[in-house]
Design an enzyme around this catalytic site. Structure first.
Site, PDB file in Angstrom:
ATOM      1  N   GLU A 176     -33.606  29.346  -2.823  1.00 57.38           N
ATOM      2  CA  GLU A 176     -32.936  28.943  -1.594  1.00 57.38           C
ATOM      3  C   GLU A 176     -31.804  29.898  -1.237  1.00 57.38           C
ATOM      4  O   GLU A 176     -31.667  30.319  -0.087  1.00 57.38           O
ATOM      5  CB  GLU A 176     -32.371  27.520  -1.736  1.00 57.38           C
ATOM      6  CG  GLU A 176     -33.424  26.464  -2.000  1.00 57.38           C
ATOM      7  CD  GLU A 176     -33.696  26.175  -3.473  1.00 57.38           C
ATOM      8  OE1 GLU A 176     -34.044  25.023  -3.791  1.00 57.38           O
ATOM      9  OE2 GLU A 176     -33.569  27.102  -4.305  1.00 57.38           O
ATOM     10  N   ASN A 210     -36.982  32.443  -6.719  1.00 58.52           N
ATOM     11  CA  ASN A 210     -35.950  32.511  -7.747  1.00 58.52           C
ATOM     12  C   ASN A 210     -36.135  33.760  -8.604  1.00 58.52           C
ATOM     13  O   ASN A 210     -37.248  34.214  -8.858  1.00 58.52           O
ATOM     14  CB  ASN A 210     -35.901  31.237  -8.600  1.00 58.52           C
ATOM     15  CG  ASN A 210     -37.194  30.878  -9.300  1.00 58.52           C
ATOM     16  OD1 ASN A 210     -38.273  30.947  -8.724  1.00 58.52           O
ATOM     17  ND2 ASN A 210     -37.087  30.462 -10.555  1.00 58.52           N
ATOM     18  N   CYS A 243     -27.171  25.325  -4.641  1.00 57.94           N
ATOM     19  CA  CYS A 243     -27.922  25.601  -3.408  1.00 57.94           C
ATOM     20  C   CYS A 243     -27.537  24.627  -2.303  1.00 57.94           C
ATOM     21  O   CYS A 243     -27.420  25.016  -1.139  1.00 57.94           O
ATOM     22  CB  CYS A 243     -29.422  25.560  -3.669  1.00 57.94           C
ATOM     23  SG  CYS A 243     -29.988  26.979  -4.620  1.00 57.94           S
ATOM     24  N   CYS A 286     -30.863  22.508  -6.052  1.00 59.23           N
ATOM     25  CA  CYS A 286     -29.824  22.232  -7.044  1.00 59.23           C
ATOM     26  C   CYS A 286     -28.471  22.100  -6.344  1.00 59.23           C
ATOM     27  O   CYS A 286     -28.339  22.368  -5.146  1.00 59.23           O
ATOM     28  CB  CYS A 286     -29.789  23.338  -8.102  1.00 59.23           C
ATOM     29  SG  CYS A 286     -29.063  24.892  -7.529  1.00 59.23           S
TER      30      CYS A 286
END
Length: 160
Positions: free
Chosen positions: A75, A62, A115, A112
């Site tokens: 991701e 991230n 994603c 999330c």
């Protein structure tokens, strides 16, 4: 009126050591790349590793930004990198690991919502399910055979 029942199947492994060697190695790549996360605001680092059908492994971590929505999750960093560098390859498996910098994360952390939608887009496009393994820093590892276990009511281009 009728009722729709949605069943989700998640396999639970007690630790990374219970995974097959190939899956352990993929998770180790995710753990390693998690260290490269730029997360000064959330203090929550995530690493992702993808195994492609051509044998390549693509990783992502991230990357946050002071303009908070401008950052990107691990991701999607990995998925978009795979799509850019290996546009004809299919994603076979994904390993995700996440942890807070101020305490140890022992519970599996799923992708999330944004994603999940991005993973689904690739799963739908390639017409091949993506195995998803996810964990915290330590402890149990969850495995889903497809993103549809985590995002059962999907939205795709057929609705447009």
């Amino acid at each position: 009126m009728k009722e729709i029942k949605i069943d989700t199947k998640i396999l639970v492994f007690n630790s990374v050591e219970e995974l097959f060697k190939e899956d352990q190695d993929l998770m180790k790549k995710a753990v390693e790349v998690r260290k490269n996360a730029y997360a000064p605001y959330s203090k929550f680092k995530v690493g992702a590793a993808l195994l492609l059908d051509n044998g390549e492994i693509v990783v992502g971590s991230n990357q946050e930004n002071a303009a908070y929505p401008s950052g990107l999750c691990a991701e999607r960093v990995a998925i978009f990198q795979a799509g850019a560098v290996y546009p004809d390859a299919k994603i076979v498996k994904m390993a995700i690991t996440a942890g807070a910098t101020e305490n140890i994360t022992t519970k599996p952390i799923p992708p999330c919502g944004a994603c999940r939608q991005s993973i689904f887009e690739y799963e739908f496009r390639q017409d091949l399910s993506i195995e998803i393994y996810f964990m915290g820093e330590t402890g149990e590892v969850y495995k889903s055979d497809s993103i549809q276990n985590l995002l059962p009511l999907t939205f795709d281009k057929n609705y447009l």
